[in-house]
Write an enzyme that holds these catalytic residues in place. Structure first.
Site, PDB file in Angstrom:
ATOM      1  N   ASP A 192       0.755  -1.530   0.153  1.00 54.77           N
ATOM      2  CA  ASP A 192      -0.150  -0.103  -0.221  1.00 54.77           C
ATOM      3  C   ASP A 192       1.084   1.404  -0.314  1.00 54.77           C
ATOM      4  OD1 ASP A 192      -2.753   1.475   0.464  1.00 54.77           O
ATOM      5  OD2 ASP A 192      -2.653  -0.064   0.963  1.00 54.77           O
ATOM      6  N   HIS A 249      -3.943   5.969   3.604  1.00 50.89           N
ATOM      7  CA  HIS A 249      -4.972   4.742   3.091  1.00 50.89           C
ATOM      8  C   HIS A 249      -4.092   3.928   3.786  1.00 50.89           C
ATOM      9  CE1 HIS A 249      -5.715   1.986   0.000  1.00 50.89           C
ATOM     10  NE2 HIS A 249      -6.549   2.916  -0.443  1.00 50.89           N
ATOM     11  N   ASN A 343     -13.299  -0.087  -7.947  1.00 49.87           N
ATOM     12  CA  ASN A 343     -14.968   1.014  -7.008  1.00 49.87           C
ATOM     13  C   ASN A 343     -14.821   2.421  -8.412  1.00 49.87           C
ATOM     14  OD1 ASN A 343     -13.671   0.447  -4.736  1.00 49.87           O
ATOM     15  ND2 ASN A 343     -12.348   2.405  -4.319  1.00 49.87           N
ATOM     16  N   SER A 419     -11.154  -0.701  -1.271  1.00 48.39           N
ATOM     17  CA  SER A 419     -10.090  -1.052  -0.219  1.00 48.39           C
ATOM     18  C   SER A 419      -9.942  -1.450   0.627  1.00 48.39           C
ATOM     19  CB  SER A 419      -8.933   0.670  -0.212  1.00 48.39           C
ATOM     20  OG  SER A 419      -8.436   0.453  -2.184  1.00 48.39           O
TER      21      SER A 419
END
Length: 756
Positions: A192, A249, A343, A419
């Site tokens: 990530d 994130h 998404n 996510s």
């Protein structure tokens, strides 16, 4: 209708191709927006390509000199993918895959380089370097905001909106924690934007490389990475995988998996204790590329990760063979790979999103991969979540998720996306592995998918048809013996709107039945999960004029029986309905409703009152809903009917018959309105049950015969003024109803109707 769909599909395909071509020559500043928005565009790093070759093959023979003078190999990554298949070529059983990251000479485009090198001897593949982007109740004070773990129906104001939840629309974490709450022996690699490893809710759960001495500027464990005490920063090529993302994130993802639980601070992760390996390959804006990603995957494998969480996604012109090989290598090492579905609100079956959509040679998802869609606080699929009946495995909470963020952003916050859904599955897998240390990747995957909470929002949207249930997964016990296969599958009935199938249940201990369907000779897709003891299923999700095949199997304890026999049926075309006409001065204009999705055209038939049989007077195109008949004589009545056709399914049944008189002043219909004039006047409405019965008597008993057609024609000529006079006098309306009673009884007798 089917032709319109085909035209739309071709149009959409052309637009897609045009968009792909126009987006091909982009700069390295180009981005894919998968983290929080709903738009995905293919992007790759300009000036770079990836070339795959077998280890042991001389690199000089496949590297792009002399075909591309000035090209330079800046990094070679070795992946232990022994025996893997790359496209149609198989690696040798003792070979490894080497991926060369090649920098192109200035001015050369990626497209040109790929075309030049694709046929290079020894090269397994040549592809762009795609860019990717971040697509027991504990005493933690903010646990009340974590509806995904324990949904009481609480009102949450998150990053999307304010929503009241549905009690129980969660992963049943407190019940699961009664079994196991800590996975201190499990390593989860978080690929990530990095992790804020000094966050008070995460610092105690950060993986530490015991073979490395901090700060001595040496590669103590000789793994090629200097001072990689807490993982590695592949984005900036250093030993500091600190999260610097604008939204925090990676820290948010890590908190969902393993924020310290029951510590009186902040929130609780799904696993209260776990080893989180920070592997930062996305930069501070959430972007990275495939070359950095596969290097991170190889690092995770080499350093003992058992689960890899991939909360990022992208679309590509074609799947990255390098990325697929890296994921397969992880599978060969016993590593579960959990990926966000994306998404963009699209179906991954038709618009693949990577890495979630990688498949094997049979077109099935890779064996060690789990693709995760998002669910919301009411167990619905958010409009922005990707899905896929054959490509996305299950849903998990992904809307308004409260978790840790970088300390500089306030320690905690809400983010939404697939996510956030993926780490719920990774955290659950970690607890499963802690509770079952010998579990294989297949065991983990089976337990997670077989114990979902089924829901209508996820049926036909995911492979499992449900949302993650931690408690159920921890209780799961695989069956030692699969259930008995169902038999005697057959199609009971088929209409344009529904197919009914049935079978014999030969098992005594099945937990469910799974129904699969194939269309027009294509592959089978699961369409329903039914409770134990089921012996039939009505399928409403069909298209007329197509052939459908079915097969069924029983399930118990994560094991499926063999398949039943297959049963197939050709669905009849839907007949046109509501045939009606509108008067013109010298023509008859017909109109109807087109209910078919597969017709190639319509045949229109007509007969005059003097003719015994109907004749085809016109064949019109698919999707046509009107026809102007100009070959008529004023004052003469005609009977019309029509049907749809295609070359595969033949003809539909006929529409209702319609009698129309050229020059008639009122609108008419095969379902009737003002044409049974006297009956309508007597009862006050054309929808009265007796009026409808008389219309059926006219259409089914009188009109098929010449004498009946003459009588109907005479009635239409004489009755309108009489009906108008009756309608204005209540006493006459009552008398007309009495006079019509014998005719109604006659109609009932002829049509087999019971008297009301």
């Amino acid at each position: 209708m089917w032709n319109n769909f085909r035209r739309f599909f071709l149009f959409a395909l052309l637009i897609f191709i045009a968009a792909e071509v126009s987006g091909a020559n982009i700069s390295s500043q180009g981005r894919i927006d998968i983290g929080r928005s709903h738009t995905i565009e293919t992007r790759y790093r300009e000036g770079e390509i990836l070339v795959g070759r077998e280890a042991g093959v001389r690199s000089s023979s496949v590297r792009p000199f002399p075909r591309i003078p000035g090209a330079e190999v800046v990094k070679s990554i070795t992946i232990g993918a022994r025996g893997a298949r790359i496209g149609t070529q198989a690696l040798g059983e003792k070979k490894e895959l080497v991926i060369d990251r090649v920098r192109l000479p200035e001015g050369m485009t990626v497209e040109t380089a790929v075309v030049l090198l694709e046929q290079t001897p020894g090269a397994l593949f040549v592809e762009p370097n795609y860019l990717v982007r971040k697509a027991v109740t504990p005493n933690d004070p903010n646990f009340r905001f974590q509806w995904a773990l324990y949904n009481t129906g609480q009102r949450i104001t998150g990053d999307k909106d304010t929503v009241n939840g549905t009690p129980g629309a969660d992963i049943a974490a407190p019940e699961g924690w009664d079994i196991v709450s800590r996975a201190e022996d499990v390593v989860v690699a978080v690929l990530d934007t990095g992790i804020d490893y000094e966050h008070p809710d995460l610092s105690s759960n950060i993986w530490i490389n015991s073979g490395e001495i901090p700060g001595n500027s040496l590669d103590d464990d000789e793994n090629g990475y200097v001072d990689d005490v807490r993982g590695w920063n592949f984005a900036y090529r250093n030993a500091n995988p600190m999260d610097d993302d604008v939204d925090g994130h990676g820290t948010h993802v890590a908190g969902i998996i393993g924020a310290s639980g029951n510590n009186g601070t902040g929130i609780s992760g799904i696993s209260w204790s776990v080893e989180l390996m920070p592997l930062k390959f996305l930069d501070r804006n959430g972007y990275g590329d495939v070359a950095e990603m596969i290097e991170a995957i190889e690092y995770a494998i080499a350093n003992g990760a058992q689960i890899i969480n991939a909360s990022f996604a992208y679309q590509a012109f074609r799947p990255s063979q390098a990325e697929k090989a890296a994921i397969e290598a992880a599978g060969a090492a016993g590593v579960l790979f959990v990926a966000a579905a994306g998404n963009s609100g699209s179906n991954n079956d038709f618009n693949p999103t990577y890495p979630a959509s990688h498949t094997d040679d049979e077109g099935n998802p890779l064996a060690n991969l789990i693709a995760v869609a998002a669910s919301d606080q009411n167990d619905a699929l958010p409009h922005w979540s990707n899905y896929g009946p054959t490509s996305v495995h299950l849903a998990a909470p992904g809307t308004n998720i409260y978790s840790s963020v970088r300390r500089s952003l306030g320690d905690y916050g809400y983010i939404s996306g697939t996510s956030m859904a993926a780490p719920h599955v990774s955290g659950a897998a970690a607890l499963l592995l802690q509770e079952n240390p010998g579990a294989t990747v297949s065991d983990l995957k089976t337990a997670l998918l077989e114990t979902v909470d089924l829901g209508p929002a996820f049926e036909k949207k995911t492979i499992s048809g449900g949302r993650l249930n931690l408690h159920g997964a921890l209780l799961f016990e695989p069956a030692e013996i699969p259930p008995e296969s169902p038999s005697d599958l057959e199609v009971e009935s088929a209409t344009p709107n529904e197919i009914l199938i049935s079978w014999r249940d030969l098992s005594i201990d099945e937990e469910s039945f799974r129904v699969e369907r194939g269309e027009d000779g294509g592959g089978f897709v699961q369409i329903a999960i039914l409770p134990a003891d089921s012996t039939s299923y009505a399928d409403p999700g069909i298209t007329d004029g197509r052939e459908f095949a079915y097969r069924v199997r029983a399930w118990a304890g994560g094991r499926g029986s063999g398949y039943s026999n297959e049963a197939s049926v050709l669905v009849p075309l839907a007949a046109p309905e509501d045939l009606s006409f509108y008067p013109t001065s010298a023509e008859i204009r017909l109109e109807w409703r087109d209910l078919s999705e597969s017709e190639e055209g319509f045949e229109i038939e007509r007969r005059s009152m003097e003719e015994m049989d109907s004749k085809v007077i016109a064949v019109v195109d698919a999707d046509t809903v009107s026809y102007l008949d100009g070959d008529v004589r004023i004052g003469e009545s005609y009977t019309y009917r029509m049907r749809a056709f295609n070359t595969f399914a033949g003809y539909s049944s006929y529409s209702g018959s319609l009698v129309a008189r050229a020059g008639q002043v009122e609108k008419g219909s095969s379902s009737g309105d003002s044409r049974c004039f006297i009956a309508t006047a007597a009862y006050g409405t054309p929808m009265a049950s007796d009026v409808r019965l008389l219309r059926r008597f006219r259409d089914e008993v009188l009109l098929p015969h010449a004498a009946g057609r003459v009588a109907v024609d005479l009635y239409y000529r004489l009755s309108p003024p009489i009906a108008d006079f009756i309608a204005r006098h209540e006493s006459l309306r009552k008398a007309a109803r009495t006079a019509l009673a014998p005719l109604i009884r006659l109609a009932e007798w002829n049509l087999g109707e019971e008297s009301s």
